[in-house]
Design a protein around this motif. Structure first.
Motif, PDB file in Angstrom:
ATOM      1  N   TYR A 139       2.553   0.738   6.833  1.00  0.00           N
ATOM      2  CA  TYR A 139       2.718   1.629   5.689  1.00  0.00           C
ATOM      3  C   TYR A 139       2.491   3.075   6.139  1.00  0.00           C
ATOM      4  N   TRP A 140       3.328   3.973   5.600  1.00  0.00           N
ATOM      5  CA  TRP A 140       3.285   5.377   6.006  1.00  0.00           C
ATOM      6  C   TRP A 140       3.286   6.286   4.793  1.00  0.00           C
ATOM      7  N   GLY A 141       2.532   7.377   4.904  1.00  0.00           N
ATOM      8  CA  GLY A 141       2.623   8.435   3.923  1.00  0.00           C
ATOM      9  C   GLY A 141       3.793   9.344   4.236  1.00  0.00           C
TER      10      GLY A 141
ATOM     11  N   ASP B 295     -13.307   6.824   2.954  1.00  0.00           N
ATOM     12  CA  ASP B 295     -14.145   6.543   1.795  1.00  0.00           C
ATOM     13  C   ASP B 295     -13.509   5.360   1.081  1.00  0.00           C
ATOM     14  N   ASN B 296     -14.035   4.185   1.319  1.00  0.00           N
ATOM     15  CA  ASN B 296     -13.433   2.980   0.754  1.00  0.00           C
ATOM     16  C   ASN B 296     -13.541   2.937  -0.768  1.00  0.00           C
TER      17      ASN B 296
ATOM     18  N   VAL C 124       0.847  -1.189   0.000  1.00  0.00           N
ATOM     19  CA  VAL C 124       0.000   0.000   0.000  1.00  0.00           C
ATOM     20  C   VAL C 124       0.880   1.236   0.000  1.00  0.00           C
ATOM     21  N   GLN C 125       0.606   2.143  -0.913  1.00  0.00           N
ATOM     22  CA  GLN C 125       1.313   3.427  -0.931  1.00  0.00           C
ATOM     23  C   GLN C 125       0.335   4.511  -0.515  1.00  0.00           C
ATOM     24  N   LEU C 126       0.811   5.423   0.327  1.00  0.00           N
ATOM     25  CA  LEU C 126      -0.044   6.459   0.899  1.00  0.00           C
ATOM     26  C   LEU C 126       0.492   7.833   0.538  1.00  0.00           C
TER      27      LEU C 126
ATOM     28  N   SER D 151      -3.041   3.636  -2.567  1.00  0.00           N
ATOM     29  CA  SER D 151      -3.054   2.791  -3.750  1.00  0.00           C
ATOM     30  C   SER D 151      -3.357   1.363  -3.320  1.00  0.00           C
ATOM     31  N   GLY D 152      -3.689   0.520  -4.252  1.00  0.00           N
ATOM     32  CA  GLY D 152      -3.939  -0.873  -3.911  1.00  0.00           C
ATOM     33  C   GLY D 152      -5.408  -1.173  -3.748  1.00  0.00           C
TER      34      GLY D 152
END
Length: 120
Positions: free
Chosen positions: A109-111, A71-72, A1-3, A24-25
């Motif tokens: 995962y981190w932004g 918001d999924n 996952v990219q944030l 993402s993902g």
């Protein structure tokens, strides 16, 4: 996952900002999404989290002023920040975890962070 976090800026005391974190993902809705913040010279601390059912959890310092939501369909998590105080000044990070937690170590995962500055 990219944030990817966005929405930070400069605001006066009592003002509002809304942070966004786009993921993402295709497994976004299986993660607990959290917001953390790090003030200058201080450690990164938990702010809020929302799980896959929409249940929300807050740090005491922001309860009643901040609202986390997700918001999924859009793979996005938000942090609405109202009644901002000078002490809310920090870099804000979004993060994803496979389980609910208030600790940094549980988030995989981190932004990249977005700066929020509240002036008096």
């Amino acid at each position: 996952v990219q944030l990817q976090a966005s929405g930070g800026g400069l605001v006066q005391t009592g003002g509002s900002l809304r942070l966004s974190c786009a993921a993402s993902g295709r497994t976004f809705n299986s993660y607990v999404m959290g917001w953390f913040r790090q003030a200058p010279g201080k450690v990164r601390v938990y702010v809020a989290a929302v799980n896959w059912t929409g249940a929300k959890y807050y740090a005491e310092s922001v309860r009643g002023r901040f609202t986390i939501s997700r918001d999924n369909a859009e793979n996005t998590v938000y942090l609405q920040m109202n009644s901002l105080k000078v002490e809310d000044t920090a870099v804000y990070y979004c993060a994803a975890s496979s389980k609910f937690s208030r600790t940094l170590e549980s988030y995989d995962y981190w932004g990249q962070g977005t700066q929020v500055t509240v002036s008096s």
